[in-house]
Design a protein around this motif. Sequence first.
Motif, PDB file in Angstrom:
ATOM      1  N   LEU A 195      68.421   6.082  95.990  1.00 28.05           N
ATOM      2  CA  LEU A 195      69.620   6.842  96.354  1.00 28.05           C
ATOM      3  C   LEU A 195      70.231   7.585  95.163  1.00 28.05           C
TER       4      LEU A 195
ATOM      5  N   TYR B  15      76.564   8.152 101.097  1.00 26.30           N
ATOM      6  CA  TYR B  15      75.976   7.206 100.156  1.00 26.30           C
ATOM      7  C   TYR B  15      76.237   5.772 100.596  1.00 26.30           C
ATOM      8  N   THR B  16      77.457   5.487 101.032  1.00 17.01           N
ATOM      9  CA  THR B  16      77.800   4.134 101.457  1.00 17.01           C
ATOM     10  C   THR B  16      76.971   3.709 102.667  1.00 17.01           C
TER      11      THR B  16
ATOM     12  N   SER C 115      67.917  -5.405  97.125  1.00 16.21           N
ATOM     13  CA  SER C 115      68.382  -4.069  97.508  1.00 16.21           C
ATOM     14  C   SER C 115      69.037  -3.304  96.360  1.00 16.21           C
ATOM     15  N   ALA C 116      69.615  -3.991  95.386  1.00 12.50           N
ATOM     16  CA  ALA C 116      70.307  -3.310  94.287  1.00 12.50           C
ATOM     17  C   ALA C 116      69.386  -2.384  93.488  1.00 12.50           C
TER      18      ALA C 116
ATOM     19  N   SER D  53      68.143   0.601  95.755  1.00  8.82           N
ATOM     20  CA  SER D  53      69.111   1.671  95.984  1.00  8.82           C
ATOM     21  C   SER D  53      69.371   2.461  94.713  1.00  8.82           C
TER      22      SER D  53
ATOM     23  N   ARG E  42      73.911   9.446  95.071  1.00  6.64           N
ATOM     24  CA  ARG E  42      74.901   8.931  94.132  1.00  6.64           C
ATOM     25  C   ARG E  42      75.411  10.045  93.218  1.00  6.64           C
TER      26      ARG E  42
ATOM     27  N   ARG F 129      73.424   3.104 101.502  1.00 14.64           N
ATOM     28  CA  ARG F 129      73.364   1.867 100.716  1.00 14.64           C
ATOM     29  C   ARG F 129      73.382   0.659 101.641  1.00 14.64           C
TER      30      ARG F 129
END
Length: 118
Positions: A88, A36-37, A80-81, A84, A92, A40
């Motif tokens: 994602l 995930y990281t 991007s917030a 994602s 998550r 992101r």
Amino acid sequence: MTSTSETGNTNRAPHTASDAASGTAPGRTPHATLRYTAMRLGVFLACFVVVAVLAYVGVLPEAIGKANPLWLLMLAMVVSAPLSLVLLRRQRDEMSVQIAERVDRAKRKLAANQSQED
């Protein structure tokens, strides 16, 4: 006393060797947090590249005063917030399940250790 696995189940064996080594249930990613990281960060970098190209072409203002790199970074974060958050979601959820399982396992170990002390 009978020997139990980390999950507390005595009769159930892991489905594969990799499940036994990683301690995860079948069908789950063993490194969900790392995955995930990385994804992101990838979404952020893609947004940064798009924002930088748009600023270079002249669609977006390149700078506010002398803060060009900071302006582009902040704009990329803002873009991007929400992306994602939507893109994602599955990763998550996998990460949160993995973290919850680890917390539960740690709580069970702590409870077992406390009951042995009494």
